[in-house]
Scaffold this motif. Structure first.
Motif: not given
Ligand code: MIC
Ligand code: SF4
Length: 644
Positions: A37, A120-121, A361, A379, A384, A482, A495, A536-537
């Motif tokens: 993504a 981000s993970h 997601i 999350r 979401r 998000d 994306r 982190s997108r």
């Protein structure tokens, strides 16, 4: 003075800067990872840099997010990533192999190495003593090209674990307890190191659950020492030769030490809609539930799934509950299939999903209207899950499994004696879904497959002398990426198509936002504190850039998003006086009359609110290097200019 674990790794990888808290430091990056993504964009950016082969020790491209193929887009993007990977020296993990973080831990991670990932993970790697950071795609592209990764030297926090977890209390409860103590902002600017006698009671998958969700604290990263437990895990993965011991010096100095007694912990849950809205399961009570989802990069290891299977064995799930299971990797599924545990899970009535991010997601399994969903994920931001009014609680796999049987949130301690589950001495190793790149001499033979979904990405221009725009949107605290650029099954396939994605920008907060941007030729976004937390997108910066946003003015920022804004050439500005936030209304006419001059000089930034007739003072949340980047119009332009 001794060093912490993180300071030792940083020292070994320091290319530029001084290791004083807050200073800009540049690190050499040993390994990178991408997922699909964020990966398409990262590889488009890598291509734009013109570097033929990656210069890292190991770079891996995983396919795990966009696996719901309801149109040609995702499959096309997978082919694009596969061909790019083959050509440029990157290992490619095929769809079906599993979730990037779980796989990286199993097959590639090495204690003491640095890793950045366009997710981000990525700090999940801290579970085996890697210094692992989530980063924007462009940062990953630069690292693949051999460039430094920049962060501000973080503070060092130690979480000293004592005691031992009681039966039915798990690693998820540890990190939920830490979130309760520290909040989603508590880790900002910090590296969190776990230490104390209690760590000897935690296996690698448990440690990885904890470092994974350190992201929800806003931490720069989290890390455990590399010890005999790490060694045993790597040996069981057939990778014992990459083990090195890593610990902090006895006289290491931490900026903060937090004590946590594992024996005192009980099952916890994060209530809607924030990972830090934590209560004990007992406190919340036996609320009726509609769905349980077990999986995600937080809780999908062999250990987690074996515990779940042992709870489900011989039971049937409650008639009002839908239970989904998604193992983190093919290795986990294959082992569960061979030892019979998967049969127990299937027999209980679970819906078996492929090993991918899936419902985490919003790729399928959205709950019913107003549904209550227990998820072992990390999350629970509003919307979401794909259902706007769903109520998502984050819990441990044990809590989710027993609740699925009972139909209501249940404390697993009510189950009586717990079956002990240990890690195998040897994991089942079969890397047949990992494709190595072609040798360098054959790279010219690889043709890049570029489907019609892949559109050019926006690149900023050099910063103008002055900016005058409307306060096109005003939002509150803790706005997540998000909110800014939602994901989910309808949008995630795009994306690599920023123009299409732009129709959904800030859709959770204000559906009119994209249209307003078009009508007003962009604007300035006003935000509260911890703006941009979560993913982190870099799309959360690139899409606003595409819509004409030039600056964000907020009370404070989450680290990765702030860096992504600067990389894209957008201005992350911060109120000097927080209450000035109250003096701006949406659609006020704002002016930054001397922005270029002020940024060049590194002074405060002046903002005039022409509607209210006031003048405000702002700081640019930028290091010297980032200032130069924003002046040049973003990291790509900056890199091109400095390379000349
Ligand atoms: C997430 O958990 O939000 C994601 C999807 O993994 C993101 C990356 C993305 O937006 O693609 C993340 O955490 O960085
Ligand atoms: Fe995938 Fe969810 Fe982990 Fe993000 S948090 S990497 S979406 S499993």
């Amino acid at each position: 003075m001794g060093n912490t674990i993180a300071q030792k790794i940083i020292r070994q990888h320091l290319v530029s800067g001084e290791m004083t808290v807050g200073a800009d430091i540049g690190l050499r990056i040993d390994q990178t990872l991408t997922q699909d993504a964020t990966g398409t964009m990262a590889y488009l950016e890598f291509e734009a840099m013109g570097v033929p082969r990656v210069k890292t020790e190991r770079s891996v491209a995983y396919i795990d997010h966009n696996t719901l193929q309801s149109g040609f887009e995702n499959a096309d993007d997978h082919q694009f990533i596969q061909s790019i990977a083959q050509k440029h020296g990157i290992y490619f993990s095929r769809p079906g192999n599993g979730i990037c973080h779980q796989l990286h831990l199993e097959r590639f991670g090495i204690p003491g190495k640095t890793l950045i990932g366009s997710d981000s993970h990525t700090p999940t790697g801290g579970g085996i003593g890697m210094l692992a950071f989530g980063a924007g795609g462009l940062d990953v592209a630069v690292a693949m090209g051999g460039g430094e990764y920049h962060i501000n030297m973080p503070k060092m926090t130690k979480i000293e674990l004592t005691g031992k977890l009681s039966p039915w209390v798990s690693a998820k409860d540890v990190i939920l307890a830490v979130l309760q103590k520290m909040s989603v902002k508590g880790g900002v600017g910090k590296i969190i190191e776990y230490g104390g006698d209690g760590i000897r009671t935690l296996s690698v998958p448990e440690r990885a659950t904890i470092t994974n969700m350190g992201t929800e604290l806003g931490a720069t990263t989290s890390i455990f020492p590399s010890d005999e437990i790490t060694k045993a895990f790597l040996e069981a993965q057939g990778r014992g030769d990459c083990w090195v011991e890593l610990s902090s010096d006895p006289d290491a100095v931490y900026d903060e030490i937090i004590q946590l007694d594992l024996s005192a912990l009980v099952p916890m849950a994060a209530c809607p809609h924030s990972p830090d809205a934590v209560k004990t399961v007992e406190e919340i009570g036996k609320i009726k539930i509609d769905q349980c989802c077990i999986g995600s990069c937080t809780n999908s290891s062999y250990l987690d799934m074996m515990r779940v299977a042992s709870i489900l064995k011989g039971h049937t799930i409650h008639p009002d509950v839908s239970l989904t299971i998604g193992c983190g990797s093919k290795q986990v599924y294959q082992m569960l299939a061979s030892n019979g545990a998967l049969a127990d899970i299937i027999a209980a009535g679970a819906r078996i999903l492929e090993c991918a991010c899936g419902p985490c997601i919003g790729m399928g399994q959205s709950p019913n209207s107003g549904g209550i969903s227990l998820r072992t994920f990390n999350r629970n931001f509003e919307g979401r899950s794909g259902t706007a009014d769903a109520q998502v609680y984050l819990v441990s796999p044990e809590t989710a499994a027993v609740s699925a049987i009972n139909g209501c949130l249940t404390d697993p301690r009510t189950l009586g004696a717990q079956t002990e589950i240990t890690l195998p001495e040897k994991f089942l190793i079969n890397d047949n879904l990992i494709l190595p790149p072609v040798p360098e001499e054959l790279m010219e033979t690889v043709e890049i497959k570029r489907g019609p979904n892949i559109k050019p990405f926006p690149v900023s221009e050099a910063l103008p002398e002055r900016i005058q725009k409307k306060a096109i949107l005003k939002v509150g605290d803790n706005i997540t990426t998000d909110h800014i650029m939602p994901a989910g099954s309808k949008i995630l396939p795009y994306r690599s198509n920023i123009p299409y994605l732009s129709n959904f920008c800030f859709g959770v907060c204000d559906k009119e936002f994209p249209e307003r941007c078009k009508a007003e030729d962009g604007g300035i976004v006003i935000g509260g504190s911890n703006y941009g937390q979560g993913s982190s997108r870099e799309h959360a910066a690139l899409v606003p850039l595409y819509l004409g946003i030039r600056a964000v003015v907020a009370k404070s920022y989450a680290r990765i998003h702030c860096a992504n804004l600067a990389n894209a050439g957008l201005l992350p500005l911060q109120f000097k006086v927080e209450s000035d936030y109250d003096g701006i209304d949406q659609m006020d006419e704002l002016s930054l009359p001397r922005i270029r001059e002020e940024l060049t000089a590194g002074t405060d930034v002046t903002m005039e609110n022409l509607t209210k007739g006031t003048t405000l003072h702002l700081t640019a949340v930028l290091t010297d290097r980032q200032r130069a980047m924003v002046l040049a119009g973003g990291l790509l332009n900056y890199t091109k200019n400095t390379a000349k």
